[in-house]
Design a protein around this motif. Structure first.
Motif, mmCIF file in Angstrom:
data_model
loop_
_atom_site.group_PDB
_atom_site.id
_atom_site.type_symbol
_atom_site.label_atom_id
_atom_site.label_comp_id
_atom_site.label_asym_id
_atom_site.label_seq_id
_atom_site.Cartn_x
_atom_site.Cartn_y
_atom_site.Cartn_z
ATOM 1 N N LEU A 28 0.817 -1.229 -0.161
ATOM 2 C CA LEU A 28 -0.111 -0.067 0.023
ATOM 3 C C LEU A 28 0.653 1.446 -0.194
ATOM 4 C CD1 LEU A 28 -2.750 1.279 0.096
ATOM 5 C CD2 LEU A 28 -2.808 1.015 2.630
ATOM 6 N N ALA A 29 1.849 1.204 0.868
ATOM 7 C CA ALA A 29 2.639 2.303 1.012
ATOM 8 C C ALA A 29 3.444 2.676 -0.364
ATOM 9 C CB ALA A 29 3.905 2.243 1.893
ATOM 10 N N ALA A 31 2.489 1.654 -3.423
ATOM 11 C CA ALA A 31 1.607 2.131 -4.530
ATOM 12 C C ALA A 31 1.262 3.735 -4.039
ATOM 13 C CB ALA A 31 0.343 1.282 -4.214
ATOM 14 N N THR A 32 1.100 3.981 -2.874
ATOM 15 C CA THR A 32 0.727 5.413 -2.842
ATOM 16 C C THR A 32 1.843 6.286 -3.302
ATOM 17 O OG1 THR A 32 -0.485 4.806 -0.844
ATOM 18 C CG2 THR A 32 0.015 7.264 -1.061
ATOM 19 N N ARG A 33 3.025 5.793 -2.918
ATOM 20 C CA ARG A 33 4.408 6.783 -3.647
ATOM 21 C C ARG A 33 4.324 6.605 -5.027
ATOM 22 N NH1 ARG A 33 8.988 5.003 -5.025
ATOM 23 N NH2 ARG A 33 8.887 2.752 -4.085
ATOM 24 N N ARG A 35 1.895 6.131 -7.529
ATOM 25 C CA ARG A 35 0.785 6.871 -8.208
ATOM 26 C C ARG A 35 1.106 8.324 -8.240
ATOM 27 N NH1 ARG A 35 -3.269 3.041 -4.915
ATOM 28 N NH2 ARG A 35 -3.466 1.316 -6.407
ATOM 29 N N ARG A 36 1.863 9.053 -7.419
ATOM 30 C CA ARG A 36 2.324 10.388 -7.678
ATOM 31 C C ARG A 36 2.831 10.514 -9.082
ATOM 32 N NH1 ARG A 36 5.091 10.245 -1.816
ATOM 33 N NH2 ARG A 36 3.216 10.195 -0.653
ATOM 34 N N ALA A 40 -2.401 5.091 -12.001
ATOM 35 C CA ALA A 40 -2.909 4.341 -10.873
ATOM 36 C C ALA A 40 -3.096 2.705 -11.505
ATOM 37 C CB ALA A 40 -4.188 4.933 -10.042
ATOM 38 N N SER A 44 -1.148 -0.497 -10.459
ATOM 39 C CA SER A 44 -1.820 -1.451 -9.774
ATOM 40 C C SER A 44 -1.393 -2.598 -10.491
ATOM 41 C CB SER A 44 -3.283 -1.421 -9.772
ATOM 42 O OG SER A 44 -3.701 -0.215 -8.818
#
Length: 394
Positions: A28-29, A31-33, A35-36, A40, A44
Motif C-alpha cells: 500500500l505504501a 502504491a501510494t508513492r 501513483r504520484r 494508478a 496496480s
C-alpha cells in the motif's frame, strides 16, 4: 488491467523492475508513492504482476519468473518447469521437431519445448493468456521458435506438425473438474486430435483420472516431482517408447521410471521391521505390486498401499521407515508413549484411517516432551485400526 500492453512499454517495464521485490506488507505504501508519478492503473498492474512473479518462482525458478508475464490462472494451472522440461525431452527423443501446443496457457510447456530445440505453435483462445504466452516467448528469447496464435484449438489444422500436446482446462466456476468429458475441450476431442498426428501426441490430464477412462491405444504416465504428484499424461503413437496400454510412473528429479509388468496384487502379511510408503505417482499408476516385488514385501492390508518387509532395500520408488512399535489405535496410549520417550517432534501419516492427523497431533502432543522424533502411521492391519510407530531410514 486486462491488457498486458501497458506493462510492455518502457514505462511499464521500468515500473516492473522497481516493484520486483516489493513485500506484500508494504504494498500500500509503495502504491501510494508510485501513483504520484505513474497512472494508478499501471501501478496496480505492475504490483499485481510482481505478486504473480513471486508466486511463480516456485514453478519456474526466480530467474525466469522474474522476466515472465502471468495471469492468476496461468500461475495456478501452468506446468512446473521441471515437468515440462522432462516432457520436452521425451518428445525430442522421439524425433519430434515441431509441436502444436493446444491450450498453451501462459506458455510454460511451449518454453520447455523451444528450449529443447522444437518449433512450437502455441494456441489459446483467451486474449490475455495468449498475450502472456507471446510476451514470455519474447522475454526469454524464444520468439523465433514459438508462434502464438489466439483462436479456438478445435479450429486449428495440426496436419503440418509432427506432434500435438493438449492441456485441456480442468477448472470451472466451481473448482476442479473431475469428469474428463467436462474438460475444455473434452478429453474425447483431445484423443481425436492426438490420433491424427504423424509422430506422437501427449495429453495432460488430472492425476486422478480413472484407469478405465484411458484409451486402449494410449500409454498412461503419472509424474511426480519431489514426491508430489503433478499430473498424468496420455501418450499416443510414440513407437517403442509408449506401447498401447502401457503404464508407467516417472519420478523427478531423475528421471526414474517404473514400468507396469501386470503383476497381481501383493499378498497381505504381518508388518515386518520396515514399512515402505510408495511415491504418489506409483500409487496413482497402480504399480505398488512392482515395488513390493522389488522389496520382497507384502501389504499390511489388502486395501492399503503400504508395503512391509523384513529387510531394508533402498528404492527410489518408496520411502522406507523402520518400525519400532505396532499397537491397536488408542490415542491415550499413544500420548503416554510419547511422554515416556521424550518425543518433541511427531509426524502423523494416515492411509485407511478416518482420524485427522492435525487433530491427533494436538491431542497427543500438546507440547514437546524432549528432542526425540517419531513418525506414526494411522492405518489398518489386516482390517483392524492400528498405529505403527517408527522413523525414516536414513
Amino acid at each position: 488491467m486486462n491488457d498486458l500492453a501497458p506493462l510492455l512499454t518502457p514505462e511499464g517495464r521500468a515500473l516492473l523492475d522497481e516493484v520486483r521485490d516489493t513485500d506484500p506488507a508494504h504494498e500500500l505504501a509503495v502504491a501510494t508513492r508510485l501513483r504520484r508519478e505513474h497512472p494508478a492503473d499501471l501501478v496496480s498492474a505492475a504490483l499485481g504482476q510482481a505478486r504473480l512473479r513471486q508466486r511463480a518462482a516456485a514453478k519456474f525458478g526466480a530467474q525466469d519468473a522474474g522476466r515472465m508475464f502471468f495471469t492468476p490462472n496461468g500461475v495456478e494451472q501452468s506446468t512446473r518447469a521441471s515437468v515440462a522440461a522432462y516432457r520436452a525431452r521425451r518428445f525430442r527423443e522421439l524425433g519430434v521437431t515441431s509441436v502444436a501446443d493446444l491450450c498453451c496457457g501462459i506458455g510454460g510447456d511451449a518454453i520447455a519445448l523451444a528450449r529443447a530445440g522444437i518449433r512450437v505453435l502455441a494456441v489459446d483462445r483467451d486474449p490475455l493468456t495468449a498475450a502472456a504466452a507471446r510476451a514470455n516467448a519474447e522475454a526469454l528469447g524464444l520468439a523465433d521458435l514459438i508462434e502464438v496464435r489466439r483462436t479456438d484449438v478445435t479450429e486449428v489444422d495440426t496436419s503440418g506438425w509432427d506432434a500435438v500436446f493438449v492441456d485441456p482446462a480442468r477448472r470451472g466456476g466451481r473448482g476442479r473438474i473431475f469428469d474428463p468429458e467436462a474438460y475444455s475441450p473434452p478429453l474425447s476431442w483431445a484423443v481425436g486430435a492426438a490420433r491424427t498426428v504423424s509422430r506422437a501426441a501427449a495429453l495432460k490430464v488430472a492425476p486422478g483420472i480413472p484407469h478405465e477412462a484411458v484409451p486402449d491405444d494410449a500409454e498412461a504416465e503419472w509424474i511426480s516431482d519431489g514426491g508430489d504428484v503433478k499430473e498424468a499424461v496420455l501418450w499416443f503413437g510414440a513407437g517403442r517408447d509408449a506401447a498401447p496400454g502401457a503404464v508407467r510412473a516417472t519420478l523427478l528429479p531423475g528421471p526414474r521410471t517404473l514400468h507396469s509388468r501386470g503383476l497381481p496384487d501383493p499378498a497381505v502379511r504381518p508388518p515386518g521391521r520396515y514399512l515402505y510408503e510408495p511415491d504418489g505417482a506409483v500409487i496413482r499408476a497402480h504399480l505398488v505390486a512392482e515395488v513390493a516385488e522389488q522389496l520382497d514385501g507384502g501389504l499390511i492390508d489388502a486395501t492399503i498401499a503400504y508395503v512391509t518387509a523384513d529387510e531394508h532395500r533402498p528404492t527410489p520408488y518408496a520411502t522406507a521407515y523402520e518400525i519400532t512399535d505396532r499397537l491397536p489405535f488408542n490415542a491415550k496410549k499413544l500420548k503416554a508413549l510419547l511422554r515416556e520417550r521424550q518425543v518433541g517432534t511427531l509426524t502423523v501419516k494416515k492411509r485407511g484411517s478416518a482420524v485427522e492427523p492435525e487433530e491427533l497431533r494436538r491431542k497427543v502432543l500438546p507440547k514437546p516432551h524432549g528432542s526425540a522424533s517419531v513418525t506414526v502411521f494411522l492405518t489398518r492391519v489386516d482390517g483392524a485400526p492400528a498405529m505403527l510407530l517408527g522413523h525414516p531410514v536414513r
